[in-house]
Design a protein around this motif. Structure first.
Motif, short mmCIF file in Angstrom:
data_model
loop_
_atom_site.label_atom_id
_atom_site.label_comp_id
_atom_site.label_asym_id
_atom_site.label_seq_id
_atom_site.Cartn_x
_atom_site.Cartn_y
_atom_site.Cartn_z
N GLN A 90 12.02 -18.56 12.33
CA GLN A 90 11.25 -19.79 12.36
C GLN A 90 10.30 -19.86 13.55
O GLN A 90 9.11 -20.15 13.39
CB GLN A 90 12.20 -20.99 12.38
CG GLN A 90 11.51 -22.34 12.28
CD GLN A 90 12.51 -23.48 12.18
OE1 GLN A 90 13.73 -23.30 12.29
NE2 GLN A 90 12.00 -24.68 11.96
N TYR A 91 10.82 -19.58 14.74
CA TYR A 91 10.02 -19.72 15.96
C TYR A 91 9.79 -18.40 16.71
O TYR A 91 9.04 -18.37 17.68
CB TYR A 91 10.68 -20.70 16.93
CG TYR A 91 10.88 -22.08 16.37
CD1 TYR A 91 9.81 -22.83 15.91
CD2 TYR A 91 12.16 -22.64 16.31
CE1 TYR A 91 9.99 -24.10 15.39
CE2 TYR A 91 12.36 -23.92 15.79
CZ TYR A 91 11.27 -24.65 15.33
OH TYR A 91 11.47 -25.91 14.81
N GLY A 92 10.43 -17.32 16.27
CA GLY A 92 10.39 -16.08 17.05
C GLY A 92 9.51 -14.98 16.50
O GLY A 92 9.61 -13.84 16.95
N ASN A 93 8.64 -15.28 15.54
CA ASN A 93 7.79 -14.25 14.96
C ASN A 93 6.53 -14.08 15.79
O ASN A 93 5.67 -14.95 15.80
CB ASN A 93 7.45 -14.57 13.50
CG ASN A 93 6.86 -13.38 12.78
OD1 ASN A 93 6.02 -12.67 13.31
ND2 ASN A 93 7.31 -13.15 11.56
N ALA A 94 6.42 -12.93 16.46
CA ALA A 94 5.28 -12.68 17.34
C ALA A 94 3.97 -12.51 16.58
O ALA A 94 2.89 -12.58 17.18
CB ALA A 94 5.55 -11.44 18.19
N ASP A 95 4.06 -12.30 15.27
CA ASP A 95 2.86 -12.09 14.47
C ASP A 95 2.31 -13.38 13.86
O ASP A 95 1.19 -13.41 13.38
CB ASP A 95 3.14 -11.09 13.34
CG ASP A 95 3.50 -9.71 13.88
OD1 ASP A 95 3.02 -9.36 14.97
OD2 ASP A 95 4.27 -8.99 13.21
N LYS A 96 3.13 -14.45 13.88
CA LYS A 96 2.65 -15.71 13.31
C LYS A 96 3.45 -16.89 13.86
O LYS A 96 4.69 -16.87 13.86
CB LYS A 96 2.73 -15.69 11.78
CG LYS A 96 4.10 -15.36 11.22
CD LYS A 96 4.07 -15.29 9.70
CE LYS A 96 5.44 -14.94 9.15
NZ LYS A 96 5.43 -14.77 7.70
N ASP A 97 2.77 -17.88 14.32
CA ASP A 97 3.38 -19.13 14.79
C ASP A 97 4.48 -18.93 15.83
O ASP A 97 5.48 -19.65 15.85
CB ASP A 97 3.96 -19.94 13.61
CG ASP A 97 2.91 -20.26 12.56
OD1 ASP A 97 1.76 -20.50 12.96
OD2 ASP A 97 3.24 -20.25 11.36
N TYR A 98 4.29 -17.95 16.72
CA TYR A 98 5.30 -17.68 17.75
C TYR A 98 5.34 -18.81 18.76
O TYR A 98 4.32 -19.23 19.28
CB TYR A 98 4.96 -16.36 18.43
CG TYR A 98 5.91 -15.95 19.54
CD1 TYR A 98 7.28 -16.12 19.43
CD2 TYR A 98 5.41 -15.35 20.70
CE1 TYR A 98 8.14 -15.72 20.43
CE2 TYR A 98 6.25 -14.95 21.71
CZ TYR A 98 7.63 -15.13 21.57
OH TYR A 98 8.48 -14.74 22.58
N GLN A 99 6.55 -19.31 19.01
CA GLN A 99 6.74 -20.40 19.99
C GLN A 99 7.81 -19.95 21.00
O GLN A 99 9.00 -20.20 20.80
CB GLN A 99 7.18 -21.67 19.28
CG GLN A 99 6.14 -22.19 18.29
CD GLN A 99 6.56 -23.48 17.62
OE1 GLN A 99 7.05 -24.41 18.27
NE2 GLN A 99 6.37 -23.56 16.32
#
Length: 199
Positions: A90-99
């Motif tokens: 949910q929040y840990g994807n460095a390629d999209k929507d990284y928070q």
């Protein structure tokens, strides 16, 4: 060649042959449907999933892998001598929507899972499911043990074990001890596949 040397040579050959047969047999016995390959920056890590221990968790991990949900997800918490945690789709994807500030607090749309605790110990290479204080809160996040962690036994769900590539796991970028393993510019899962799907 003396009789004794001949006996030693034959014994050594038989021992070698038995070892080769055992290794060949175990390789053939591996279940591609329950083997996940994580490609990291330094190589591949093969994880044998354990549906015999945690069938619901294994099924959810395989669904997420097949969705491509783990591709690009960072190792947001990595503690030297303990474990490397990843899987926040949910929040840990460095390629999209990284928070970065929220990585480690998210999960997937599939929902949380009831605990499947077992007597399987947490040792080097064990893959366990991360959760909050609530036992039935595991979702998509998992961790790989760098070393033995008996204090986790029976408290977290064991979902698998690394069967090759621990030297790659050892190279995952470590986090700050003062920040509970939080990692700046963390390493990521480049790609995850179920071995049965490899073409």
């Amino acid at each position: 060649m003396s009789f004794l040397r001949k006996i030693l040579a034959v014994t050594a050959f038989l021992a070698f042959s038995a070892t080769a047969i055992m290794h060949t047999g175990s390789a053939q016995a591996a279940d591609p449907e329950n083997t996940v390959i994580l490609t990291l920056k330094d190589g591949d890590v093969a994880i044998e999933l354990r549906p015999d221990l945690a069938p619901k968790h294994v099924e959810q991990i395989k669904k997420l892998v097949r969705d491509g949900a783990y591709n690009g997800v960072v190792f947001h918490r990595v503690i030297e001598g303990f474990m490397a945690q990843t899987g926040d789709v949910q929040y840990g994807n460095a390629d999209k929507d990284y928070q970065p500030g929220r990585a480690g607090t998210g999960g997937s749309s599939y929902g949380n899972l009831p605990a499947e605790f077992s007597k399987q110990p947490f040792i080097r290479g064990t893959v366990g499911m991360a959760r909050s204080q609530a036992p039935d809160s595991a979702n998509s996040q998992f961790f790989i043990m760098f070393d033995e962690g008996a204090f986790l036994n029976g408290q977290y769900t064991v979902v698998g074990e690394v069967v090759s590539g621990m030297e790659v796991v050892d190279k995952i970028k470590k986090g700050s001890k003062s920040a509970n393993g939080s990692v700046d510019n963390p390493d990521r899962i480049v790609k995850a596949i179920v071995l049965a799907d490899r073409k």
